[in-house]
Design a protein around this motif. Structure first.
Motif, mmCIF file in Angstrom:
data_model
loop_
_atom_site.group_PDB
_atom_site.id
_atom_site.type_symbol
_atom_site.label_atom_id
_atom_site.label_comp_id
_atom_site.label_asym_id
_atom_site.label_seq_id
_atom_site.Cartn_x
_atom_site.Cartn_y
_atom_site.Cartn_z
ATOM 1 N N ARG A 127 0.958 -1.090 -0.056
ATOM 2 C CA ARG A 127 -0.042 0.046 -0.004
ATOM 3 C C ARG A 127 0.835 1.302 -0.083
ATOM 4 O O ARG A 127 2.106 1.058 0.294
ATOM 5 C CB ARG A 127 -0.916 0.092 1.141
ATOM 6 N N LYS A 128 0.363 2.277 -0.479
ATOM 7 C CA LYS A 128 1.094 3.475 -0.469
ATOM 8 C C LYS A 128 1.239 4.008 1.021
ATOM 9 O O LYS A 128 2.566 4.758 1.163
ATOM 10 C CB LYS A 128 0.353 4.678 -1.084
ATOM 11 N N ASP A 129 0.430 4.040 1.776
ATOM 12 C CA ASP A 129 0.749 4.518 3.171
ATOM 13 C C ASP A 129 1.634 3.617 3.696
ATOM 14 O O ASP A 129 1.726 2.478 3.559
ATOM 15 C CB ASP A 129 -0.348 4.655 3.934
ATOM 16 N N LYS A 130 2.642 4.231 4.616
ATOM 17 C CA LYS A 130 3.752 3.369 5.175
ATOM 18 C C LYS A 130 3.379 2.753 6.467
ATOM 19 O O LYS A 130 3.840 1.723 7.090
ATOM 20 C CB LYS A 130 4.895 4.267 5.467
#
Length: 183
Positions: A127-130
């Motif tokens: 996913r883009k969020d870390k």
């Protein structure tokens, strides 16, 4: 994403210490018949990161990465088996608990959970969020540590049938996590 996968799959001294701590906690949980304790142990274990890295390297045809991460996971497995075997040699518990017996008798349900868990694990890592709250949940759902602890018990007590059953459950879970995350 690639950096996150590589960082999650590193086998370092810190990760091996965490693995050993998680392993002993899981052994205590199996001894006491406490799934809550076992779940806590599975939240700590870093094995899932290494497995997801293997899958990622397979997808990208990174032969060196596959080799390195595969050796890392073999080292982690060996560390788990040694720690759990030593624990069960030292502990006075001689009879397997119901939980141990369950992790030595895999069913088709484990295959489904491992496959879907592999899909969820790689989605969580890519996913883009870390912030990743998915991989610890996948580690719990797919139960990689507990079959290894059960195998350590079986080795300590020379129970061949239980050794084969628990290793089989681990290998099935491992394979289907890789397959799910690869797809």
């Amino acid at each position: 994403i690639r950096t996150r996968l590589k960082d999650g799959g590193k086998v370092t001294g810190t990760n091996l210490c965490m693995m050993t701590c998680a392993n002993i906690i899981a052994c205590v949980g199996l001894n006491a018949g406490s799934m809550v304790t076992c779940i806590g142990a599975m939240l700590l274990e870093p094995l899932m990161g290494t497995i997801l890295l293997i899958s990622s390297c397979m997808v990208t045809a990174d032969k060196q990465g596959i080799k390195t991460s595969s050796l890392g996971v073999l080292f982690q497995i060996a560390a788990c088996l040694i720690a759990s075997t030593l624990y069960f040699i030292i502990t006075p518990v001689r009879e397997p608990t119901e939980e141990m017996l369950a992790f030595a008798q895999p069913t088709m349900f484990e295959v489904i959970v491992a496959f879907v868990g592999g899909i969820a694990g790689i989605i969580g890592q890519t996913r883009k969020d870390k912030v990743n709250t998915i991989v610890p949940g996948v580690a719990i759902a797919t139960a990689l540590m507990l079959p290894l602890c059960t195998c350590g018990y079986a080795i300590a007590h020379l129970d061949e049938r239980m050794i084969v059953g628990s290793l089989y459950m681990f290998i099935v879970n491992f394979y289907f996590i890789i397959l799910g995350s690869f797809l």
